[in-house]
Design a protein around this motif. Structure first.
Motif, PDB file in Angstrom:
ATOM      1  N   TRP A   1      18.170 -52.524 -55.347  1.00  0.00           N
ATOM      2  CA  TRP A   1      18.868 -51.340 -54.844  1.00  0.00           C
ATOM      3  C   TRP A   1      19.449 -51.550 -53.450  1.00  0.00           C
ATOM      4  CZ3 TRP A   1      20.149 -47.197 -57.704  1.00  0.00           C
ATOM      5  CH2 TRP A   1      19.489 -47.010 -58.916  1.00  0.00           C
TER       6      TRP A   1
ATOM      7  N   ARG B   1      23.129 -47.388 -60.623  1.00  0.00           N
ATOM      8  CA  ARG B   1      22.938 -48.729 -61.175  1.00  0.00           C
ATOM      9  C   ARG B   1      22.998 -48.651 -62.693  1.00  0.00           C
ATOM     10  NH1 ARG B   1      18.401 -52.299 -62.395  1.00  0.00           N
ATOM     11  NH2 ARG B   1      18.935 -54.444 -61.834  1.00  0.00           N
TER      12      ARG B   1
ATOM     13  N   LEU C   1      25.376 -52.435 -59.363  1.00  0.00           N
ATOM     14  CA  LEU C   1      24.932 -51.392 -58.441  1.00  0.00           C
ATOM     15  C   LEU C   1      26.072 -51.016 -57.512  1.00  0.00           C
ATOM     16  CD1 LEU C   1      22.750 -49.702 -56.818  1.00  0.00           C
ATOM     17  CD2 LEU C   1      22.434 -51.795 -55.455  1.00  0.00           C
TER      18      LEU C   1
END
Length: 449
Positions: free
Chosen positions: A237, A282, A303
């Motif tokens: 992330w 994502r 992402l």
């Protein structure tokens, strides 16, 4: 330290309800890590309740001794500022001598001066514009006793024959300094997780669809007894830190097509939000399939996220293909990553590489496993508005594994690596040729001794 763990499960016809409690408590008067004197306990009692490590002055008056590193206290005036500091003393002095313990504090007023037979000697350095110029201070680190409690409840039920739902609510209470009652309002935190999973049979031959959605919320004060995220979570992330300083919301949805032991195709979409600072989306797809003696595994993820004024994009693809023959198995493994951080359209951070590996190995049933491989990797670095190629690496080698039995194994890997520096790179990296050799020998004696 006392540890308590208890759980209760109530099982019903189509559902279950469970409760769990975990407690870990350090004894104030019988610390595992340190023996605290009354003055140190009094010091801890007036500190923040959330302090995990505190610096305590470590100067003890003592008589002069030639066999110890001792200091005397001195005063000085610099730029109309008065300072009191400790200076190493090697001669009997009418002043009181002190025994000191120094700790690295990151920024301090002392530096390591020299090492002698009796130990290390530290020297005071005057600060400049009130900024410390050293890294040490005459202090010790006090680790206060802690208390950590977790209470969770979980309810799970079948909404239908093929649909299952569950919800879990957890509360944590972590006191990182049980001697202190000061500023202890943020010790209690909460977390919640809810999900629904549905199986939908398609045919009588084993094909079925599996779909689901999961929602998670973590309060910034929630403290789990151990890590609750996957080790790749922050990297996947593009998170800058692993601590939760804001409310975190994570929504996941997926749909998969299965055929028992033959095929697995899946799509997944996720949204992660950390208060007003981080927002990311994502999407990923994966495929695992087997046709006769051919095995295919591939997965891609993309992402897009925003952190304050920085936009990030992280693309990753990994593919592996193998074909099992009578005695040998050839294969190919590809890995691609492109991760970029942009501020005002300019690349401020990130990386990009493409890696391709081809190999030939004998089948898994052999007692001795042999794999011959060649790998090529090309790396790129950010260069203002684009990625520039920095290097290309070529690696070829052989990997040998031999199992004498289940408790005695040996592994030998040897490889020749050639790194080629590209012309358009601005780094100081140079071309190189290296021979790599690694030997691992595993013997299990007396049940793992």
């Amino acid at each position: 330290r006392s540890v308590l763990h208890t759980s209760v499960i109530n099982q019903y016809k189509k559902s279950s309800l469970s409760f769990e409690f975990y407690s870990e408590n350090d004894m104030k008067n019988q610390s595992l890590l340190q023996d605290l004197d009354p003055n140190q306990k009094q010091f801890l009692s007036i500190q923040q309740a959330q302090a995990t490590a505190l610096f305590y002055p470590a100067a003890t008056e003592t008589a002069f001794n030639n066999n110890e590193i001792l200091y005397i206290k001195k005063d000085t005036l610099i730029d109309n500022t008065f300072f009191t500091y400790y200076q190493h003393s090697t001669e009997p002095d009418t002043n009181q001598t002190y025994r000191l313990s120094f700790s690295s504090t990151g920024k301090g007023n002392y530096i390591l001066d020299k090492s002698t037979m009796n130990g290390r000697v530290f020297k005071w350095i005057a600060p400049i514009n009130e900024v410390p110029q050293g890294t040490y201070e005459p202090v010790i680190v006090l680790i206060p006793p802690q208390k950590h409690q977790i209470f969770s409840s979980r309810f799970e039920t079948y909404l239908s024959k093929n649909t299952k739902a569950n919800i879990e609510w957890t509360m944590s209470n972590k006191d990182e300094n049980t001697f202190s009652d000061f500023n202890n309002k943020n010790m209690t935190g909460f977390a919640m997780r809810a999900s629904i999973i549905h199986l939908h049979p398609l045919t009588d031959t084993g094909h079925y669809l599996k779909s689901g959605i999961t929602y998670e919320w973590i309060n910034p004060n929630f403290k789990a007894p151990e890590r609750i995220r996957d080790v790749e979570f922050e990297r996947n992330w593009n998170l800058q830190q692993s601590t939760y300083n804001h409310d975190e919301f994570w929504v996941q949805s997926f749909i998969e097509l299965h055929k028992y032991n033959k095929i697995n195709i899946g799509l997944q979409s996720e949204m992660l939000k950390q208060d007003r600072l981080q927002l990311g989306f994502r999407n990923s797809v994966h495929l695992k399939a087997q046709h006769k003696n051919t095995f295919i595994s591939t997965g891609s993820s993309l992402l897009n996220s925003k952190l304050n004024n920085t936009q990030t994009m992280f693309f990753r693809n990994e593919t592996r293909i193998e074909k099992r023959l009578a005695q040998l198995t050839p294969g190919i493994h590809e890995l691609i990553e492109m991760n970029e951080f942009k501020t005002n359209s300019a690349l401020t951070n990130g990386h990009q590489f493409q890696q391709l590996k081809i190999y030939l190995r004998n089948n898994d049933t052999a007692q001795t496993g042999v794999k011959i491989f060649y790998q090529n990797r090309v790396d790129h670095v950010p260069d203002m508005y684009r990625f520039s190629r920095i290097s290309a690496a070529h690696t070829g080698g052989i990997d040998i594994n031999h199992a004498f039995n289940t408790k005695h194994k040996i592994n030998l890997t040897t490889a020749l690596r050639k790194l080629i520096q590209t012309v358009d790179s601005s780094t100081a990296q140079t071309n190189e040729n290296k021979l790599l050799l690694q030997l691992n020998h595993l013997i299990d004696i007396k049940n793992g001794l």
